[in-house]
Design a protein around this motif. Structure first.
Motif, PDB file in Angstrom:
ATOM      1  N   ARG A 105     -13.306  21.148  36.661  1.00  0.00           N
ATOM      2  CA  ARG A 105     -12.182  20.904  35.755  1.00  0.00           C
ATOM      3  C   ARG A 105     -12.583  21.136  34.302  1.00  0.00           C
ATOM      4  NH1 ARG A 105      -9.068  15.474  38.052  1.00  0.00           N
ATOM      5  NH2 ARG A 105      -9.565  15.751  40.276  1.00  0.00           N
ATOM      6  N   GLY A 106     -13.777  21.672  34.074  1.00  0.00           N
ATOM      7  CA  GLY A 106     -14.256  21.883  32.711  1.00  0.00           C
ATOM      8  C   GLY A 106     -14.972  20.699  32.116  1.00  0.00           C
ATOM      9  N   ILE A 107     -15.154  19.620  32.906  1.00  0.00           N
ATOM     10  CA  ILE A 107     -15.764  18.404  32.366  1.00  0.00           C
ATOM     11  C   ILE A 107     -17.251  18.621  32.073  1.00  0.00           C
ATOM     12  CG2 ILE A 107     -16.325  15.996  32.862  1.00  0.00           C
ATOM     13  CD1 ILE A 107     -13.735  15.894  34.533  1.00  0.00           C
ATOM     14  N   GLY A 108     -17.971  19.270  33.005  1.00  0.00           N
ATOM     15  CA  GLY A 108     -19.392  19.493  32.792  1.00  0.00           C
ATOM     16  C   GLY A 108     -19.655  20.297  31.532  1.00  0.00           C
ATOM     17  N   SER A 109     -18.866  21.337  31.311  1.00  0.00           N
ATOM     18  CA  SER A 109     -19.029  22.152  30.117  1.00  0.00           C
ATOM     19  C   SER A 109     -18.710  21.352  28.855  1.00  0.00           C
ATOM     20  CB  SER A 109     -18.124  23.382  30.203  1.00  0.00           C
ATOM     21  OG  SER A 109     -18.368  24.269  29.132  1.00  0.00           O
ATOM     22  N   ALA A 110     -17.691  20.493  28.933  1.00  0.00           N
ATOM     23  CA  ALA A 110     -17.345  19.657  27.783  1.00  0.00           C
ATOM     24  C   ALA A 110     -18.464  18.669  27.462  1.00  0.00           C
ATOM     25  CB  ALA A 110     -16.037  18.910  28.060  1.00  0.00           C
ATOM     26  N   VAL A 111     -19.086  18.106  28.500  1.00  0.00           N
ATOM     27  CA  VAL A 111     -20.192  17.173  28.279  1.00  0.00           C
ATOM     28  C   VAL A 111     -21.371  17.893  27.613  1.00  0.00           C
ATOM     29  CG1 VAL A 111     -21.949  15.785  29.449  1.00  0.00           C
ATOM     30  CG2 VAL A 111     -19.552  15.552  30.098  1.00  0.00           C
ATOM     31  N   ILE A 112     -21.695  19.091  28.083  1.00  0.00           N
ATOM     32  CA  ILE A 112     -22.803  19.830  27.479  1.00  0.00           C
ATOM     33  C   ILE A 112     -22.484  20.177  26.023  1.00  0.00           C
ATOM     34  CG2 ILE A 112     -24.149  21.961  27.567  1.00  0.00           C
ATOM     35  CD1 ILE A 112     -23.870  21.867  30.614  1.00  0.00           C
ATOM     36  N   ALA A 113     -21.235  20.566  25.743  1.00  0.00           N
ATOM     37  CA  ALA A 113     -20.848  20.849  24.366  1.00  0.00           C
ATOM     38  C   ALA A 113     -21.045  19.615  23.490  1.00  0.00           C
ATOM     39  CB  ALA A 113     -19.398  21.325  24.313  1.00  0.00           C
ATOM     40  N   TRP A 114     -20.680  18.444  24.019  1.00  0.00           N
ATOM     41  CA  TRP A 114     -20.915  17.188  23.280  1.00  0.00           C
ATOM     42  C   TRP A 114     -22.412  16.961  23.065  1.00  0.00           C
ATOM     43  CZ3 TRP A 114     -23.685  12.962  25.007  1.00  0.00           C
ATOM     44  CH2 TRP A 114     -23.659  11.832  24.171  1.00  0.00           C
ATOM     45  N   GLN A 115     -23.219  17.193  24.090  1.00  0.00           N
ATOM     46  CA  GLN A 115     -24.667  17.022  23.950  1.00  0.00           C
ATOM     47  C   GLN A 115     -25.222  17.931  22.858  1.00  0.00           C
ATOM     48  OE1 GLN A 115     -25.634  17.834  28.083  1.00  0.00           O
ATOM     49  NE2 GLN A 115     -26.204  15.691  28.439  1.00  0.00           N
ATOM     50  N   GLU A 116     -24.718  19.154  22.783  1.00  0.00           N
ATOM     51  CA  GLU A 116     -25.191  20.081  21.757  1.00  0.00           C
ATOM     52  C   GLU A 116     -24.822  19.591  20.358  1.00  0.00           C
ATOM     53  OE1 GLU A 116     -23.542  23.832  22.879  1.00  0.00           O
ATOM     54  OE2 GLU A 116     -24.763  23.998  24.706  1.00  0.00           O
ATOM     55  N   THR A 117     -23.595  19.109  20.203  1.00  0.00           N
ATOM     56  CA  THR A 117     -23.177  18.575  18.908  1.00  0.00           C
ATOM     57  C   THR A 117     -24.038  17.376  18.518  1.00  0.00           C
ATOM     58  OG1 THR A 117     -20.899  19.313  19.215  1.00  0.00           O
ATOM     59  CG2 THR A 117     -21.251  17.547  17.637  1.00  0.00           C
ATOM     60  N   CYS A 118     -24.270  16.460  19.472  1.00  0.00           N
ATOM     61  CA  CYS A 118     -25.090  15.275  19.189  1.00  0.00           C
ATOM     62  C   CYS A 118     -26.521  15.661  18.864  1.00  0.00           C
ATOM     63  CB  CYS A 118     -25.046  14.320  20.376  1.00  0.00           C
ATOM     64  SG  CYS A 118     -23.473  13.457  20.526  1.00  0.00           S
ATOM     65  N   THR A 119     -27.025  16.710  19.527  1.00  0.00           N
ATOM     66  CA  THR A 119     -28.380  17.161  19.248  1.00  0.00           C
ATOM     67  C   THR A 119     -28.487  17.673  17.820  1.00  0.00           C
ATOM     68  OG1 THR A 119     -28.850  17.695  21.564  1.00  0.00           O
ATOM     69  CG2 THR A 119     -30.130  18.862  19.899  1.00  0.00           C
ATOM     70  N   ARG A 120     -27.534  18.488  17.386  1.00  0.00           N
ATOM     71  CA  ARG A 120     -27.556  18.986  16.001  1.00  0.00           C
ATOM     72  C   ARG A 120     -27.528  17.824  15.007  1.00  0.00           C
ATOM     73  NH1 ARG A 120     -23.635  22.509  18.377  1.00  0.00           N
ATOM     74  NH2 ARG A 120     -24.403  24.659  18.596  1.00  0.00           N
ATOM     75  N   GLU A 121     -26.671  16.854  15.280  1.00  0.00           N
ATOM     76  CA  GLU A 121     -26.552  15.714  14.373  1.00  0.00           C
ATOM     77  C   GLU A 121     -27.827  14.875  14.371  1.00  0.00           C
ATOM     78  OE1 GLU A 121     -23.037  13.718  15.649  1.00  0.00           O
ATOM     79  OE2 GLU A 121     -21.682  15.239  14.811  1.00  0.00           O
ATOM     80  N   ARG A 122     -28.444  14.725  15.539  1.00  0.00           N
ATOM     81  CA  ARG A 122     -29.677  13.932  15.621  1.00  0.00           C
ATOM     82  C   ARG A 122     -30.809  14.618  14.863  1.00  0.00           C
ATOM     83  NH1 ARG A 122     -32.382  10.264  18.995  1.00  0.00           N
ATOM     84  NH2 ARG A 122     -34.355   9.839  17.925  1.00  0.00           N
ATOM     85  N   PHE A 123     -30.944  15.927  14.997  1.00  0.00           N
ATOM     86  CA  PHE A 123     -31.966  16.646  14.251  1.00  0.00           C
ATOM     87  C   PHE A 123     -31.736  16.499  12.748  1.00  0.00           C
ATOM     88  CE2 PHE A 123     -33.318  18.486  18.188  1.00  0.00           C
ATOM     89  CZ  PHE A 123     -34.574  19.026  17.959  1.00  0.00           C
ATOM     90  N   ALA A 124     -30.484  16.573  12.323  1.00  0.00           N
ATOM     91  CA  ALA A 124     -30.170  16.438  10.902  1.00  0.00           C
ATOM     92  C   ALA A 124     -30.542  15.046  10.390  1.00  0.00           C
ATOM     93  CB  ALA A 124     -28.688  16.719  10.660  1.00  0.00           C
ATOM     94  N   ARG A 125     -30.249  14.009  11.166  1.00  0.00           N
ATOM     95  CA  ARG A 125     -30.603  12.647  10.752  1.00  0.00           C
ATOM     96  C   ARG A 125     -32.106  12.469  10.672  1.00  0.00           C
ATOM     97  NH1 ARG A 125     -26.567  11.195  14.498  1.00  0.00           N
ATOM     98  NH2 ARG A 125     -28.121  10.366  15.966  1.00  0.00           N
ATOM     99  N   ASP A 126     -32.824  12.987  11.672  1.00  0.00           N
ATOM    100  CA  ASP A 126     -34.282  12.848  11.664  1.00  0.00           C
ATOM    101  C   ASP A 126     -34.897  13.596  10.495  1.00  0.00           C
ATOM    102  OD1 ASP A 126     -34.152  11.253  13.881  1.00  0.00           O
ATOM    103  OD2 ASP A 126     -34.839  12.771  15.307  1.00  0.00           O
TER     104      ASP A 126
END
Length: 336
Positions: free
Chosen positions: A106-127
């Protein structure tokens, strides 16, 4: 294109038919049920259970409010989750997650990975802003070889497989080979008095291992306090003359896995030998000692997971001790 789950998803509208929010302690039973339902269909070698999820939520390095999400259907049942974890000074984040088999495609797995990518970018920026280095964001996700639907999803999102790992088993019905320590070395129990020395030994031993990062005191404590950890099956090799740690083995046991896999398993989580002590048979002695302890506790199989390209020759070491590969997994990576 997949639906996008915003990183600030607390008040988000329904996305992919689910409502999303960070995981909390009140969700652990629901969360564990989702993972168990998925595992019953996909049959992974191991999956997180109630105690593991409670342990994850205790982390201060990876705050659940910004590193986890769960999607709930209209009845409040958890149908998908994702999370990331990253060491503050690390050059990569790791992503984990699953989608209920009844809600896949239903596109959920792809949406979760997209969220993980966004969170990863934000986490790197904070660190980076906190002075932990300005690394290029990258996300790694590990899958088992037989899970082709996961591989296809990752490939479609631009990930590539960069490393392979072998799960290896050794029947404990076979005699444990005698591998005594050489003179000047002795076994010590894995007790609190050695925890810090073993942490430092681990960081040195794994300095040349692909993907490994130094463990600080908090992440090492997190490792030692894993719900499945068995310190009574673990061991430390100490230089009798200096008291220095030469090598160590950390063991674990998941009693619930026997029902899923059909055998009782003593697992070697980590095994390391410091450079100055390599070539003296310490790795073999530690493996043999762990196998003896597994066998004495009534385990059927000794198991472990090893990087197929390990630079210290670990694969050959394990084969020489009677282990054989039974399955493979791979690590996928995307530079963000």
């Amino acid at each position: 294109m997949s639906a996008e789950i915003p990183s600030n998803f607390v008040a988000a509208e329904t996305i992919c038919g689910l409502r999303w929010r960070p995981a909390s302690t009140e969700d652990i039973d629901n969360w564990a049920g989702l993972i168990a339902r998925t595992a019953a269909v996909e049959h992974p070698a191991w999956y997180e259970k109630h105690g593991d999820l409670a342990h994850i939520l205790e982390s201060t390095t990876n705050d659940a409010r910004t590193s986890t999400l769960i999607g709930f259907d209209e009845t409040g049942t958890a149908r998908a989750y994702g999370r990331i974890e990253k060491n503050p000074d690390g050059d990569k984040a790791r992503g984990m997650g699953c989608v209920d088999p009844e809600w896949q495609r239903r596109g959920i797995g792809s949406a979760v990975i997209a969220w993980q990518e966004t969170c990863t970018r934000e986490r790197f920026a904070r660190d980076a802003a906190a002075g932990h280095g300005d690394h290029q964001p990258r996300l790694r996700i590990r899958t088992e070889e037989q899970h082709h639907h996961q591989s296809s999803l990752l490939q479609a999102r631009g990930y590539r497989a960069i490393r392979w790992f072998n799960e290896m088993h050794r029947p404990l019905s076979l005699p444990v080979p005698p591998r005594p320590l050489t003179d000047g070395l002795e076994f010590r129990p894995m007790d609190a008095s050695l925890h810090e020395a073993v942490r430092l030994a681990h960081n040195e031993a794994f300095e040349d291992h692909w993907g490994s990062e130094p463990r600080d005191e908090e992440s090492w404590r997190f490792t030692l306090e894993e719900p499945t950890a068995r310190h009574d099956w673990s061991a430390v090799v100490v230089d009798s003359s200096s008291g220095e740690v030469a090598g160590y083995v950390l063991a674990s046991h998941d009693p619930d896995a026997a029902a899923d896999r059909g055998f009782k398993e003593g697992y070697t989580e980590l095994l390391g030998v410091r450079r100055a002590y390599r070539g003296r048979g310490i790795g073999q002695a530690l493996l043999a000692e762990a196998m003896r302890r597994f066998a004495d506790a009534g385990m059927d199989v000794a198991s472990l997971d090893v990087d197929s390209a390990n630079p210290t020759g670990a694969l050959a070491l394990y084969v020489g001790m009677g282990y054989a590969p039974v399955s493979r997994s791979m690590t996928w990576e995307k530079i963000l």
